[in-house]
Design an enzyme around this catalytic site. Structure first.
Site, PDB file in Angstrom:
ATOM      1  N   HIS A 168       0.858  -1.187   0.000  1.00 26.22           N
ATOM      2  CA  HIS A 168       0.000   0.000   0.000  1.00 26.22           C
ATOM      3  C   HIS A 168       0.895   1.239   0.000  1.00 26.22           C
ATOM      4  O   HIS A 168       1.864   1.306   0.768  1.00 26.22           O
ATOM      5  CB  HIS A 168      -0.886  -0.004   1.244  1.00 26.22           C
ATOM      6  CG  HIS A 168      -1.812   1.172   1.299  1.00 26.22           C
ATOM      7  ND1 HIS A 168      -2.946   1.253   0.515  1.00 26.22           N
ATOM      8  CD2 HIS A 168      -1.750   2.326   2.006  1.00 26.22           C
ATOM      9  CE1 HIS A 168      -3.543   2.401   0.760  1.00 26.22           C
ATOM     10  NE2 HIS A 168      -2.859   3.082   1.644  1.00 26.22           N
ATOM     11  N   SER A 173       3.999   0.505   2.456  1.00 32.55           N
ATOM     12  CA  SER A 173       3.955  -0.535   3.483  1.00 32.55           C
ATOM     13  C   SER A 173       3.614  -1.879   2.851  1.00 32.55           C
ATOM     14  O   SER A 173       2.674  -1.967   2.052  1.00 32.55           O
ATOM     15  CB  SER A 173       2.866  -0.228   4.520  1.00 32.55           C
ATOM     16  OG  SER A 173       3.035   1.057   5.087  1.00 32.55           O
TER      17      SER A 173
HETATM   18  C1  GRF Z   1       1.457   0.579  -6.067  1.00 32.85           C
HETATM   19  O1  GRF Z   1       1.610   1.943  -5.797  1.00 32.85           O
HETATM   20  C2  GRF Z   1       0.970  -0.139  -4.857  1.00 32.85           C
HETATM   21  O2  GRF Z   1       1.404   0.434  -3.664  1.00 32.85           O
HETATM   22  C3  GRF Z   1      -0.517  -0.005  -4.984  1.00 32.85           C
HETATM   23  O3  GRF Z   1      -0.779  -0.076  -6.353  1.00 32.85           O
HETATM   24  C4  GRF Z   1       0.354   0.329  -7.085  1.00 32.85           C
HETATM   25  C5  GRF Z   1       0.682  -0.776  -8.032  1.00 32.85           C
HETATM   26  O4  GRF Z   1       1.640  -0.396  -8.960  1.00 32.85           O
HETATM   27  N1  GRF Z   1      -1.170  -1.024  -4.222  1.00 32.85           N
HETATM   28  P1  GRF Z   1       2.213  -1.479  -9.990  1.00 32.85           P
HETATM   29  O5  GRF Z   1       1.023  -2.038 -10.758  1.00 32.85           O
HETATM   30  O6  GRF Z   1       2.916  -2.531  -9.220  1.00 32.85           O
HETATM   31  O7  GRF Z   1       3.126  -0.712 -10.873  1.00 32.85           O
END
Ligand code: GRF
Length: 216
Positions: free
Chosen positions: A109, A136
């Site tokens: 997250h 996190s």
């Molecule tokens: C990340 O910022 C993660 O923290 C959130 O969604 C985003 C996913 O990015 N849960 P990616 O698809 O891994 O580039």
């Protein structure tokens, strides 16, 4: 080797970081399947380029959440995964699903939980004029973004930061901490025991921290 399934909805940069780290000679885990909830997820092409098996459980084709989750569970089970890493997976899972995978389900997250659960974390951090932000990695429980946090990456917020600039730095840290947590679990330095997280045999009382002020 700990078999890991990665579940995505979008571009899959965290999935790629997890998968690339798994290809290192000392890795104790391997990615056995990348599962997307929509065929348009950009991460599917990234996974295929890395030679990883992929599958789609198309959420729009199921009558309700429970039917979708049954199919997702079946796909995870079929992969043989012992750990499931949600990585940009944009659905809220039911308490029943979470219970079924208790202690085996991770999420990342983009905030320093318990602060800024939910969406638009980068803009909210800037609006609040916080000095630090981050990401996190946590075990998933029935409480949204509320499960025990294993590791956080922290960045300093700079004057002049925009949601885009801070997001880029947080993302770079995500790509370090998520594979790191997978490795710690694979080597059993991090363990889930009866609803609590242990680090090297002792209860984890605070998240492990990865600082990256150099990137701030
Ligand atoms: C990340 O910022 C993660 O923290 C959130 O969604 C985003 C996913 O990015 N849960 P990616 O698809 O891994 O580039």
């Amino acid at each position: 080797m700990l078999p890991v399934a990665v579940v995505i909805s979008g571009r899959g940069s965290n999935m790629e970081a997890i998968a690339r780290a798994a290809q290192g000679p000392d890795s104790r885990y391997r990615v056995v399947r990348v599962i997307a909830d929509r065929p348009t997820a950009g991460g599917l092409a990234r996974a295929a380029a890395l030679g990883l098996p992929t599958s789609v459980v198309p959420v729009k084709e199921f009558a309700d959440r429970s039917a979708f989750e049954a199919a997702l569970s079946a796909e995870i089970d079929a992969s043989g995964a012992a750990l499931v890493a949600l990585a940009g997976f944009m659905r809220i899972l039911s308490p029943e699903f979470v219970q079924r995978f208790e202690g085996k389900l991770l999420n990342i997250h983009p905030s320093l939980l318990p602060h800024y659960k939910g969406l638009d974390t980068h803009a909210r951090v800037l609006a609040a004029r916080d000095t630090h932000h981050g990401a996190s990695v946590h075990y998933v429980t029935a409480e949204l973004d509320g499960g025990p946090v294993v590791m956080q990456g922290r960045v300093r917020v700079s004057a002049g930061d925009t949601p885009e600039s801070i997001s880029a730095r947080v993302h770079a840290l995500e790509h370090i901490i998520y594979p790191h947590v997978c490795s710690l679990i694979a080597s059993r330095r991090i363990e889930w025991r009866c609803g609590s997280v242990y680090f090297e045999g002792e209860p984890l009382v605070a998240p492990l921290i990865e600082e990256n002020d150099a990137a701030a």
